[in-house]
Design an enzyme around this catalytic site. Structure first.
Site, short mmCIF file in Angstrom:
data_model
loop_
_atom_site.label_atom_id
_atom_site.label_comp_id
_atom_site.label_asym_id
_atom_site.label_seq_id
_atom_site.Cartn_x
_atom_site.Cartn_y
_atom_site.Cartn_z
N SER A 292 78.75 26.09 49.87
CA SER A 292 79.24 26.60 48.59
C SER A 292 80.75 26.80 48.60
O SER A 292 81.36 26.99 49.65
CB SER A 292 78.55 27.92 48.26
OG SER A 292 77.16 27.81 48.33
N1 SAH Z 1 74.92 29.07 51.84
C1 SAH Z 1 74.92 27.69 52.23
C2 SAH Z 1 74.74 26.81 51.03
C3 SAH Z 1 73.57 25.93 51.22
S1 SAH Z 1 73.07 24.96 49.85
C4 SAH Z 1 76.18 27.40 53.01
O1 SAH Z 1 77.03 28.28 53.11
O2 SAH Z 1 76.30 26.31 53.57
C5 SAH Z 1 71.45 25.62 49.60
C6 SAH Z 1 70.44 25.40 50.66
O3 SAH Z 1 69.20 25.92 50.18
C7 SAH Z 1 70.16 23.95 51.05
O4 SAH Z 1 70.43 23.78 52.40
C8 SAH Z 1 68.66 23.77 50.72
O5 SAH Z 1 67.98 22.96 51.67
C9 SAH Z 1 68.16 25.20 50.78
N2 SAH Z 1 66.91 25.49 50.06
C10 SAH Z 1 66.49 25.03 48.87
N3 SAH Z 1 65.27 25.54 48.57
C11 SAH Z 1 64.92 26.36 49.60
C12 SAH Z 1 63.79 27.20 49.87
N4 SAH Z 1 62.75 27.31 49.04
N5 SAH Z 1 63.79 27.91 51.03
C13 SAH Z 1 64.82 27.83 51.91
N6 SAH Z 1 65.91 27.06 51.70
C14 SAH Z 1 65.97 26.34 50.55
#
Ligand code: SAH
Length: 206
Positions: free
Chosen positions: A52
């Site tokens: 993000s």
């Molecule tokens: N906070 C992260 C942003 C990741 S993007 C960072 O700093 O890098 C969001 C993430 O949510 C993705 O990796 C995706 O695979 C995950 N995601 C989506 N649905 C999910 C679920 N039901 N449970 C766990 N992770 C999930």
């Protein structure tokens, strides 16, 4: 990056600014993009996911109102960057990531940075992580169609849940839910765009 968060975006909580200063963002982005790690944007990581934008990480962290005693649940560890930021402020961070490779890599990076109060596990985070509940704060880093009910159930009274919610997979509103004796209070912090939250209480995997 931290000066921009403070001066341009109005992030004021010194704990959040210190945490962002103390976590090397370049460590969490693919090598080819490391020169852009401190820019004002989201960046691609593996498996079609994103790390993000720094402002969003700071804003969501600030809205959680954490202190050194907080127990935090994060849904969507991705690169592990947000997990690391949370771990610098809170007592204990539990993070869930549905993509196995990302979960393993995130956990490994966090350990490499010498962070021992954060654990990443692979499963569907829309179900929460009941074994460690209740939580003072829950952060969801992916956008779903509704607020996942199991997460509310796992919040302490007075606890904060920050979650992007939207009718389409492409855009959401950033919502903060505060659990109260009367039920819940919901606040809207404006438009945002996250990758989809996929799971039982999110979008279907298509
Ligand atoms: N906070 C992260 C942003 C990741 S993007 C960072 O700093 O890098 C969001 C993430 O949510 C993705 O990796 C995706 O695979 C995950 N995601 C989506 N649905 C999910 C679920 N039901 N449970 C766990 N992770 C999930």
């Amino acid at each position: 990056m931290v000066a921009r968060l403070r001066e341009h975006y109005g992030i004021n909580d010194p704990r959040v600014l210190d945490a962002m200063r103390n976590v090397p963002r370049h460590f969490f982005v693919p090598e080819a993009l490391q020169s852009r790690a401190y820019g004002d944007h989201a960046l691609p990581i593996s498996a079609n996911q994103t790390i993000s934008q720094p402002f969003i990480v700071a804003r969501m962290t600030e809205l959680l109102e954490l202190d050194a005693n907080s127990r935090v649940l994060e849904i969507g560890a991705g690169s592990g960057y947000q997990t690391a930021v949370l771990s610098k402020i809170a007592a204990q961070v539990y993070s869930i990531e549905r993509i196995g490779d990302l979960a393993r890599e995130a956990q490994a990076r966090i350990r490499e940075l010498g962070i021992y109060n954060a654990t990443v596990k692979c499963f569907d985070g829309t179900l929460g992580w009941a074994a460690n509940a209740p939580y003072d704060a829950i952060l969801v880093a992916a956008g779903g169609p509704t607020v996942p009910e199991p997460l509310i159930a796992q919040l302490k009274m007075g606890g904060r849940l920050v979650v992007p919610v939207g009718e389409s997979r492409e855009s959401q509103r950033l919502i903060r839910v505060i659990k109260t004796e009367q039920g819940r209070k919901e606040e809207d912090y404006g438009g945002c765009a996250f990758v989809p939250l996929i799971g039982q209480h999110g979008w279907s995997d298509r």
